[in-house]
Design an enzyme around this catalytic site. Structure first.
Site, PDB file in Angstrom:
ATOM      1  N   ASP A  96     -24.959  25.228  17.635  1.00 35.49           N
ATOM      2  CA  ASP A  96     -25.476  26.247  16.721  1.00 35.49           C
ATOM      3  C   ASP A  96     -27.002  26.198  16.672  1.00 35.49           C
ATOM      4  O   ASP A  96     -27.574  25.154  16.361  1.00 35.49           O
ATOM      5  CB  ASP A  96     -24.888  25.985  15.320  1.00 35.49           C
ATOM      6  CG  ASP A  96     -25.096  27.146  14.372  1.00 35.49           C
ATOM      7  OD1 ASP A  96     -25.859  28.065  14.708  1.00 35.49           O
ATOM      8  OD2 ASP A  96     -24.493  27.116  13.284  1.00 35.49           O
ATOM      9  N   HIS A 143     -19.222  37.049  17.635  1.00 36.65           N
ATOM     10  CA  HIS A 143     -20.386  36.741  16.792  1.00 36.65           C
ATOM     11  C   HIS A 143     -21.688  37.132  17.501  1.00 36.65           C
ATOM     12  O   HIS A 143     -22.607  37.668  16.878  1.00 36.65           O
ATOM     13  CB  HIS A 143     -20.362  35.240  16.475  1.00 36.65           C
ATOM     14  CG  HIS A 143     -21.355  34.808  15.453  1.00 36.65           C
ATOM     15  ND1 HIS A 143     -21.362  35.299  14.167  1.00 36.65           N
ATOM     16  CD2 HIS A 143     -22.392  33.917  15.516  1.00 36.65           C
ATOM     17  CE1 HIS A 143     -22.344  34.724  13.478  1.00 36.65           C
ATOM     18  NE2 HIS A 143     -22.994  33.887  14.274  1.00 36.65           N
TER      19      HIS A 143
END
Ligand code: HEM
Length: 393
Positions: free
Chosen positions: A154, A269
């Site tokens: 991330d 996403h």
């Protein structure tokens, strides 16, 4: 650093852009009615407290970013709100909702060691005891290989160096751009298209009597931050195959390699969060998500935090994720993630934090204390609010 060189008018930003830190505490406070001037006085004390704790172990690189919510701005200052400062806009999709939750002050505390973060959070709590309530407190940690708790790396696509500065830093020229952004076509803040909730939320953006292009200051050296606390349904997520998980993000899990454009699902996403300006340039934000969790309560989460000079960029991403782009094509990761909180805060320059009234006076906006004196009714003698601690529960 690039960040520090970027200040033509000498306004220093807070330490928004720091190397990824192994530990963070996110502290969201609400200020009790009547304690606005105490909260305002405290703004100029934060740098000192951070030095007090940070100096004890400089290699731990302690930093603290302070954000101010829209309601508290109105209660502390008579000066117009910085354009873009409004309560977090709830996103209510057909399936998933991003709620807007209370928050007057955000402290984003980062360090290489959690004890440093904790000590500063503790001192902030002590200093404001009786004047505030803790709306939310999350102790976050960096997980293996910079992964979130869902197992994906991330932060990879965060802009870096000058790109990060451009994404985050409000420049004097932003004043001119703001008047366009607030009413421009396709803007998430285009109230005509966005419906009554958004219109109501942004109506107070620039405070009483302020109109787009009125020359209110762009608060150079400042930025905006949006935070959301998410928890994940780990058993449902773990029940997916790795291929299904990868499709939700649009990246490979082990290698973190991005899917080829044609292989990315429309509800992934990455697709929903890759947005562009009309000229084709990427609209970017700087994220610093952290993992948190508790074995006992079975809570596994991601604390999402994103800084942006133009807060409509983050807001557009949220709209894409929750409402969908096109409408209904919402973010697949939301089927495994629940947003529990949502807050939007103005992050003024360090100069502003050290002396808000002085900075507002310099900008020709008078002394910002009038609003709090009005609300408090206790500051007419100009003394500080000594009885702030009187009603400690
Ligand atoms: C990318 C996780 C929420 C915006 C990513 C990536 C992961 C991730 C693993 C891919 C690697 C990277 O570039 O960082 C999560 C998780 C979230 C979350 C676990 C919460 C449950 C959000 C939210 C936003 C957002 C709420 C925006 C409002 C972005 C952006 C990218 C990204 C802009 C980069 C897209 C690109 O340019 O490729 N996120 N994210 N994320 N995320 Fe999130």
């Amino acid at each position: 650093t690039v960040w520090q060189q970027a200040f033509p008018d000498g306004k220093s930003p807070q330490r928004v852009l720091v190397p990824p830190s192994p530990s963070a505490i996110f502290l969201v406070l609400t200020v009790r009615p009547g304690f606005e001037s105490r909260a305002k006085d405290f703004l100029s004390e934060i740098a000192g407290l951070t030095r007090t704790v940070g100096f004890r172990s400089r290699e731990a690189d302690l930093s603290c970013v302070t954000g101010i919510g829209a309601d508290l701005w109105d209660r502390m200052f008579t000066a117009p709100r910085p354009r873009g400062l409004h309560p977090f806009i709830e996103q209510r999709g057909d399936v998933h909702t991003a709620p807007s939750t209370p928050g007057d002050l955000l402290f984003h505390i980062r360090a290489r060691r959690i004890d440093m973060c904790f000590e500063l959070a503790r001192l902030i709590g002590d200093a404001l005891q009786g004047a505030v309530d803790v709306a939310d407190e999350v102790h976050g940690f960096r997980y293996f290989d910079e992964r979130d708790i869902l197992g994906f790396v991330d932060g990879t696509e965060n802009p870096e160096d000058q790109g990060a500065v451009d994404a985050v830093l409000r420049h004097p020229d932003d004043v001119a751009e703001d008047s366009v952004l607030d009413s421009g076509p396709g803007s998430v803040l285009d109230s005509a298209e966005a419906g009554p909730d958004v219109a109501a939320a942004v109506a107070g953006d620039s405070g009483p009597g302020s109109v787009p292009g009125d020359g209110s200051p762009g608060y150079p050296g400042s930025t905006f931050v949006i935070v959301q606390k998410y928890t994940h349904d780990m058993s449902a997520w773990d029940a997916l195959s790795v291929e299904e998980q990868e499709a939700a993000f649009g990246r490979h899990k082990l290698s973190d390699v991005e899917f080829a454009e044609e292989d990315k699902a429309p509800n992934s996403h990455l697709v929903l969060n890759s947005i562009e300006h009309e000229d084709g340039n990427d609209r970017e934000i700087v994220r610093d998500n952290m993992v948190f969790g508790s074995v006992g309560s079975g809570e596994y989460g991601t604390y999402f935090i994103a800084y942006a000079a133009d807060v409509t960029t983050t807001e557009q991403m949220l709209e894409n994720m929750f409402i969908g782009d096109p409408v209904g094509t919402y973010d697949r990761i939301l089927d495994f993630s629940t947003a529990l909180t949502g807050g939007l805060f103005f992050v003024p320059s360090q100069d502003f934090l050290d002396d808000p009234d002085g900075e507002l006076a310099e900008a020709g906006l008078g002394i910002g204390g009038a609003a709090s004196a009005k609300v408090d009714g206790s500051d007419s003698d100009g003394e500080s609010d000594d009885d702030s601690f009187a009603d400690v529960p």
